[in-house]
Design an enzyme around this catalytic site. Sequence first.
Site, short mmCIF file in Angstrom:
data_model
loop_
_atom_site.label_atom_id
_atom_site.label_comp_id
_atom_site.label_asym_id
_atom_site.label_seq_id
_atom_site.Cartn_x
_atom_site.Cartn_y
_atom_site.Cartn_z
N CYS A 8 -20.21 11.36 25.76
CA CYS A 8 -19.14 11.85 26.34
C CYS A 8 -19.15 13.47 26.32
O CYS A 8 -19.52 13.94 25.09
CB CYS A 8 -17.62 11.66 25.53
SG CYS A 8 -16.21 12.91 25.99
N TRP A 40 -12.56 3.29 22.73
CA TRP A 40 -13.69 3.41 22.13
C TRP A 40 -13.98 2.66 20.70
O TRP A 40 -12.71 2.48 20.11
CB TRP A 40 -13.97 4.84 21.84
CG TRP A 40 -14.27 5.57 22.95
CD1 TRP A 40 -13.18 6.38 23.66
CD2 TRP A 40 -15.35 6.52 23.79
NE1 TRP A 40 -13.51 7.16 24.80
CE2 TRP A 40 -15.09 6.98 25.03
CE3 TRP A 40 -16.70 5.93 23.68
CZ2 TRP A 40 -15.78 7.53 25.82
CZ3 TRP A 40 -17.73 6.51 24.68
CH2 TRP A 40 -17.18 7.26 25.48
N THR A 63 -8.54 8.62 24.03
CA THR A 63 -9.97 9.53 24.39
C THR A 63 -10.49 10.03 23.06
O THR A 63 -10.18 10.13 22.15
CB THR A 63 -9.45 10.85 25.20
OG1 THR A 63 -8.54 11.73 24.42
CG2 THR A 63 -8.57 10.30 26.52
N VAL A 64 -11.84 10.55 23.30
CA VAL A 64 -12.50 11.30 22.55
C VAL A 64 -12.94 12.61 23.08
O VAL A 64 -13.03 12.44 24.24
CB VAL A 64 -14.08 10.53 21.95
CG1 VAL A 64 -13.52 9.23 21.10
CG2 VAL A 64 -14.73 10.21 23.28
N TYR A 102 -16.78 14.92 38.33
CA TYR A 102 -15.72 13.59 38.49
C TYR A 102 -15.02 13.44 39.72
O TYR A 102 -14.70 12.33 39.99
CB TYR A 102 -14.68 13.70 37.13
CG TYR A 102 -15.48 13.23 35.82
CD1 TYR A 102 -15.38 12.18 35.38
CD2 TYR A 102 -16.07 14.25 34.89
CE1 TYR A 102 -16.03 11.61 34.03
CE2 TYR A 102 -16.71 13.91 34.01
CZ TYR A 102 -16.70 12.73 33.44
OH TYR A 102 -17.26 12.54 32.18
#
Length: 346
Positions: A46, A79, A113-114, A177
């Site tokens: 990421c 994750w 998220t991370v 993105y």
Amino acid sequence: MPSDYVAPGQEYTRDTAYIESRITADGADGWRVEPDRYRLIVARACPWANRMLIVRRLLGLEDALSVGMCGPTHDERSWTFDLDPGGVDPVLGIERIQDAYFARVPDYPKGITVPAIVDIPSGAVVTNDFAQMSLDLSTEWRPFHREGAPDLLPAAQREEMDAVMRRVYTEVNNGVYRCGFAGSQAAYDDAYDRLWTALDWLEERLATRRFLMGDAITEADVRLFTTLARFDPVYHGHFKANRQRLTEMPALWGYARDLFQTPGFGDTIDFAQIKEHYYVVHEDVNPSGIVPKGPALDGWLEPHDREALSTGGSPFGDGTPPPPPRDAELVPQHATPLPGGVAPVR
């Protein structure tokens, strides 16, 4: 990685509904800076988490803030810690970062998220606001910086740097993105044009200065680097950001190599995990799940000769390079073109 979605026929919009609590020196949000209390959860794949790994390394916060590594792929839930023995984070005792979100907000409805920082005693996520997190490492965690830590947020340049970082985020970090997840031809065309307008601006800016703000590395360079490191392996093809490869833009390619060969940057990059994540997880973009073998990565070690753009001094300003990564945090050798580790800073 911040959660992604795209409505058919529309422009890609990033979900920015983060947990905005901050860990501060005064504990104003209820979370006070304390060594060994928190765990930084990342995934090397990421780019947003990669920022945190770089800043943590440059500032020397390894003793104060431990790190947990998720694997490169995930399902719709979250994750996972599939890289750890038994698939369980050894400190938090959980299989999925989702569990730490639910410990903070049961049935947490937003993106899992991370990066995220978890309070170890409670097992709850404190924040996943990635943009603020790295700034706080430079400011609120200052008592725990290593001796010789660089100043990544120089006050004299802060106003200009904030403007540069805003443009880098909206047009480049997020711009790739917008290309990759565009829901229509028109949305893609607009995203593509915006991205390359910004990359041309950066190419011009970096033709006359070694780093974004001058002679020394700042937070702005950290934020741009993680996108550039993924550009040819992923964004050029997978996200259709394909006017040129990074290797065809002399200033940006030299700049990216310069940072890659600087301790704290290239030694956080795992190209194998990066490619596996994007090509496997993004089934809507790559339904076959096939991970390409290319591109060749050995060029990252080629001389960059960007010292000539500097007026002298260290890339770390008045600071010093960080020590080598700890054994437990080394990138596997198969993942990087560096057969002997990162070249020393020049």
